[in-house]
Design an enzyme around this catalytic site. Structure first.
Site, PDB file in Angstrom:
ATOM      1  N   LEU A   1     -23.136  13.222 -12.244  1.00 19.92           N
ATOM      2  CA  LEU A   1     -23.490  13.881 -10.673  1.00 19.92           C
ATOM      3  C   LEU A   1     -23.572  13.075  -9.885  1.00 19.92           C
ATOM      4  O   LEU A   1     -24.323  12.006  -9.957  1.00 19.92           O
ATOM      5  CB  LEU A   1     -25.060  14.738 -10.968  1.00 19.92           C
ATOM      6  CG  LEU A   1     -25.318  15.658 -10.097  1.00 19.92           C
ATOM      7  CD1 LEU A   1     -24.440  16.574  -9.668  1.00 19.92           C
ATOM      8  CD2 LEU A   1     -26.733  16.413 -10.401  1.00 19.92           C
ATOM      9  N   ASP A   2     -22.882  13.343  -8.701  1.00 19.44           N
ATOM     10  CA  ASP A   2     -22.819  12.209  -7.726  1.00 19.44           C
ATOM     11  C   ASP A   2     -24.508  11.514  -7.251  1.00 19.44           C
ATOM     12  O   ASP A   2     -25.332  12.416  -7.105  1.00 19.44           O
ATOM     13  CB  ASP A   2     -22.135  12.646  -6.348  1.00 19.44           C
ATOM     14  CG  ASP A   2     -20.732  12.668  -6.745  1.00 19.44           C
ATOM     15  OD1 ASP A   2     -20.160  12.029  -7.713  1.00 19.44           O
ATOM     16  OD2 ASP A   2     -19.983  13.773  -6.161  1.00 19.44           O
ATOM     17  N   PRO A   3     -24.565  10.439  -6.851  1.00 15.53           N
ATOM     18  CA  PRO A   3     -25.765   9.833  -6.481  1.00 15.53           C
ATOM     19  C   PRO A   3     -26.284  10.452  -5.313  1.00 15.53           C
ATOM     20  O   PRO A   3     -27.569  10.997  -5.097  1.00 15.53           O
ATOM     21  CB  PRO A   3     -25.514   8.474  -5.883  1.00 15.53           C
ATOM     22  CG  PRO A   3     -24.554   8.024  -6.873  1.00 15.53           C
ATOM     23  CD  PRO A   3     -23.480   9.098  -6.900  1.00 15.53           C
TER      24      PRO A   3
ATOM     25  N   ALA B   1     -26.041  13.976  -4.454  1.00 17.66           N
ATOM     26  CA  ALA B   1     -26.383  15.359  -5.362  1.00 17.66           C
ATOM     27  C   ALA B   1     -27.478  15.278  -6.008  1.00 17.66           C
ATOM     28  O   ALA B   1     -28.133  14.165  -6.571  1.00 17.66           O
ATOM     29  CB  ALA B   1     -25.159  15.562  -6.043  1.00 17.66           C
TER      30      ALA B   1
END
EC number: 5.4.99.25
Length: 309
Positions: A38-40, A42
């Site tokens: 999960l992207d930072p 997000a």
């Protein structure tokens, strides 16, 4: 020592690996991993495997996911999200009706190009590391599926919606693709992963705020994991044989769910302990025929054995 899956909440800012490190530190075990980056920028659901739970994470990566995203039309960044350097800003003259039409046109399958800045690997290197070195790798498109889109809200240039997508779908790329369809580009400015399969954000735990005891108590045991996979029960006396790596023959089986050849099956003993995951050599509908003719053939091939005691 507990083995299983933790439904964690990743807040904005930390990386997925930071969440893993926090669980390692608080539970004092190195055997921790996550099932899908999960992207930072997000936040939301991150599936964490603990101890032998790390060995089943591959099955969680294959689950559908639901996201809520807010995108900004006319803004184009290097990373397709708000953290990236702005490449260009354009006017967006599309009407609300045109915006909605463009969004819903992506429901179904389409070929999506992964962003250059992502955790995907190229020749063993993460794309985002190569991109930071100025090495932009253009990967071939990947077929993804948008199962449905709903809750579309248009407020000027900022547009939000929810989407249920196939594994491997990049919401950042989806936003950019919608923007390009409108002729202005777009960038994801907020992103929330609301669910992974049946696991929802409401049941997730922020491990940065939780005590070690709470984290440990929230681990879903192996026996309650992967409940979407078929299940077989072997006679209790077969437990040791299977844990020692013996393949599973018909005479070992006490009962079974319906399964097809090639499917992965959960193998339990009569006490309800998960012993293994195995691949079906035959359709379950054929097993009664084998039993009738007293043919003790191998019916399941071991893939993973869980010796947790």
């Amino acid at each position: 020592m507990k083995h299983g899956i933790l439904v964690a909440y990743k807040p904005k800012g930390p990386t997925s690996h930071d969440v893993v490190d926090e669980v390692r530190k608080k539970l004092k075990t190195r055997k921790v991993g996550h099932g899908g980056t999960l992207d930072p920028f997000a936040c939301g659901v991150l599936i964490i495997g603990v101890n032998q739970g790390t060995r089943i994470l591959e099955f969680y990566k294959d689950l559908k996911k639901v996201y809520w995203v807010k995108m900004r039309l006319g803004l184009i960044t290097e990373t397709f999200d708000i953290t990236g350097e702005v490449v260009e800003e354009r006017e967006c003259n599309a009407t609300e009706e045109e915006i909605r039409e463009a969004i819903f046109s992506f429901v179904g399958e389409y070929d999506q190009v992964p962003p250059a800045y992502s955790a995907k690997k190229h020749k063993g290197e993460r794309l985002y590391k190569l991109a930071r070195e100025g090495k932009i790798i253009n990967l071939p498109p990947k077929r993804v599926k948008i199962f449905k889109i709903w809750d579309v809200n248009v407020e000027g240039r900022d547009v939000s919606f929810r989407a249920e997508v196939s594994p491997g779908t990049y919401i950042r790329s989806l936003c950019m693709d919608i923007g390009y369809k409108l002729g202005c580009g777009a960038t994801a400015v907020e992103l929330v992963r609301e669910s992974v399969g049946s696991y929802t954000i409401e049941e997730s735990l922020n491990v940065f705020e939780a005590a070690p005891e709470e984290i440990e108590n929230r681990i879903i045991p192996l026996e309650k994991c992967l409940e979407w996979l078929p299940r077989v029960v072997v006679h209790q006396e077969s437990t040791k044989t299977i844990l020692n790596g013996s393949q599973i023959h018909l005479e070992m089986l006490k009962e079974w769910d319906g399964f097809k050849k090639g499917e992965v099956v959960r193998v339990f003993n009569e006490e309800g302990r998960l012993l293994a995951l195995a691949e079906a050599e035959r359709n379950s509908s054929f097993l009664e025929t084998l039993r009738k003719h007293e043919r003790n053939e191998r019916v399941l091939t071991l893939r993973k054995v869980f010796n947790t005691r």
